[in-house]
Design an enzyme around this catalytic site. Structure first.
Site, PDB file in Angstrom:
ATOM      1  N   THR A 190       0.830  -1.205   0.000  1.00 50.18           N
ATOM      2  CA  THR A 190       0.000   0.000   0.000  1.00 50.18           C
ATOM      3  C   THR A 190       0.862   1.252   0.000  1.00 50.18           C
ATOM      4  OG1 THR A 190      -0.144   0.003   2.433  1.00 50.18           O
ATOM      5  CG2 THR A 190      -1.865  -1.183   1.214  1.00 50.18           C
ATOM      6  N   GLY A 191       0.319   2.328  -0.565  1.00 53.08           N
ATOM      7  CA  GLY A 191       0.958   3.634  -0.470  1.00 53.08           C
ATOM      8  C   GLY A 191       2.096   3.884  -1.431  1.00 53.08           C
ATOM      9  N   ALA A 192       2.027   3.315  -2.628  1.00 53.95           N
ATOM     10  CA  ALA A 192       3.151   3.433  -3.576  1.00 53.95           C
ATOM     11  C   ALA A 192       2.868   4.470  -4.664  1.00 53.95           C
ATOM     12  CB  ALA A 192       3.448   2.072  -4.204  1.00 53.95           C
ATOM     13  N   SER A 225       6.353   4.273  13.042  1.00 57.83           N
ATOM     14  CA  SER A 225       7.196   5.408  13.401  1.00 57.83           C
ATOM     15  C   SER A 225       7.076   5.648  14.892  1.00 57.83           C
ATOM     16  CB  SER A 225       6.754   6.665  12.646  1.00 57.83           C
ATOM     17  OG  SER A 225       7.424   7.814  13.125  1.00 57.83           O
ATOM     18  N   TYR A 257      -0.223  11.631  13.761  1.00 55.34           N
ATOM     19  CA  TYR A 257       0.565  10.629  13.034  1.00 55.34           C
ATOM     20  C   TYR A 257       1.180   9.631  14.007  1.00 55.34           C
ATOM     21  CZ  TYR A 257       4.398   8.724  10.219  1.00 55.34           C
ATOM     22  OH  TYR A 257       5.281   7.881   9.580  1.00 55.34           O
TER      23      TYR A 257
END
Length: 256
Positions: free
Chosen positions: A15-17, A159, A168
């Site tokens: 995902t997220g490419a 993260s 985030y």
């Protein structure tokens, strides 16, 4: 699980490419080199509202580059803040490539704000994309997984950012717990689940001040590169990485 070892190309969903400079794009290309076919998602409206802007040629270029390594790809534009998107993503990948063996969660919502200035809308959007969508993707993967015991993989990119990055960081903390739960709850499927914290990675978002601060704080004296994380993802997806499970892995050059 390298395709060259199995005699066929297993399928990964990444995902997220949506950006050539991103970690997800490096993961797609590295897995293609290792013998995988890859479905990948992107969401142009997110990139359009971020400082780096949209990369309109990135998706086509990524598919073409993966194809030079013999990979077949499927690109799916998906708004992962929509709870209905996850099933549609899997249906599209299965229709074009077949069942998914490895799920790599590299998408994110990431807009800087702190305790005092984060809006409710932003907080909810971060959790919808970073936490809820990841849970739904893992759940959909588990419901559909029919691979041999020990071959399945779930890998999420996380993260430890929190200060002035509240929504985030908090939503990534939730992602950690979802991933680690999967290591236990998907044991009956023989699926491993791990989270990777790649540390600050040079994907085009750093200011000169941030770059200097990261360099001063990293013992190895350089910035993290997307390929660094992609190498670890590929290892975890391989048979050699099959005994690593339920871990939050710091792969950041010592930054942490």
């Amino acid at each position: 699980m390298d395709g060259t070892e199995q005699g066929h190309r297993p399928v990964a969903l990444v995902t997220g490419a949506g950006r050539s400079a991103g970690i997800a794009a490096s993961v797609v290309l590295t897995l293609a080199q290792r013998g995988w076919d890859i479905g990948f998602t992107y969401w142009t409206p997110y990139d359009e509202r971020m400082p780096w802007g949209a990369d309109p040629e990135a998706v086509t270029r990524l598919g073409d580059q993966a194809g030079t390594h013999g990979a077949t790809t499927a690109a799916i534009e998906a708004d992962l803040s929509d709870p209905q998107a996850t099933a549609a993503v899997f249906e599209a990948v299965e229709r074009e490539l077949g069942p998914v063996t490895a799920l790599v969660l590299a998408h994110c919502e990431s807009v800087d704000s702190g305790l005092l200035d984060t809006s409710i809308e932003s907080f909810d959007r971060h959790f919808a994309v970073n936490a809820r969508a990841s849970w739904l993707l893992i759940r959909e993967y588990a419901r559909r997984f029919r691979g041999a015991h020990g071959t399945g993989r779930v890998i999420s990119l996380t993260s430890d950012a929190t200060v002035r990055n509240l929504p985030y960081g908090a939503s990534k903390g939730a992602l950690d717990r979802i991933t680690l739960a999967a290591a236990q709850e998907l044991a009956h499927l023989g699926v491993t689940a791990n989270a990777i914290d790649p540390g600050p990675t040079d994907t085009g978002w750093m200011t000169a001040e941030v770059r200097d601060a990261v360099l001063r704080s990293t013992p190895l004296g350089r910035l993290g590169r997307p390929q660094d994380c992609a190498n670890l993802v590929a290892f975890l997806c391989s048979p050699d990485g099959g005994w690593i499970n339920g871990q939050l892995l710091h792969s950041d050059g010592g930054f942490a």
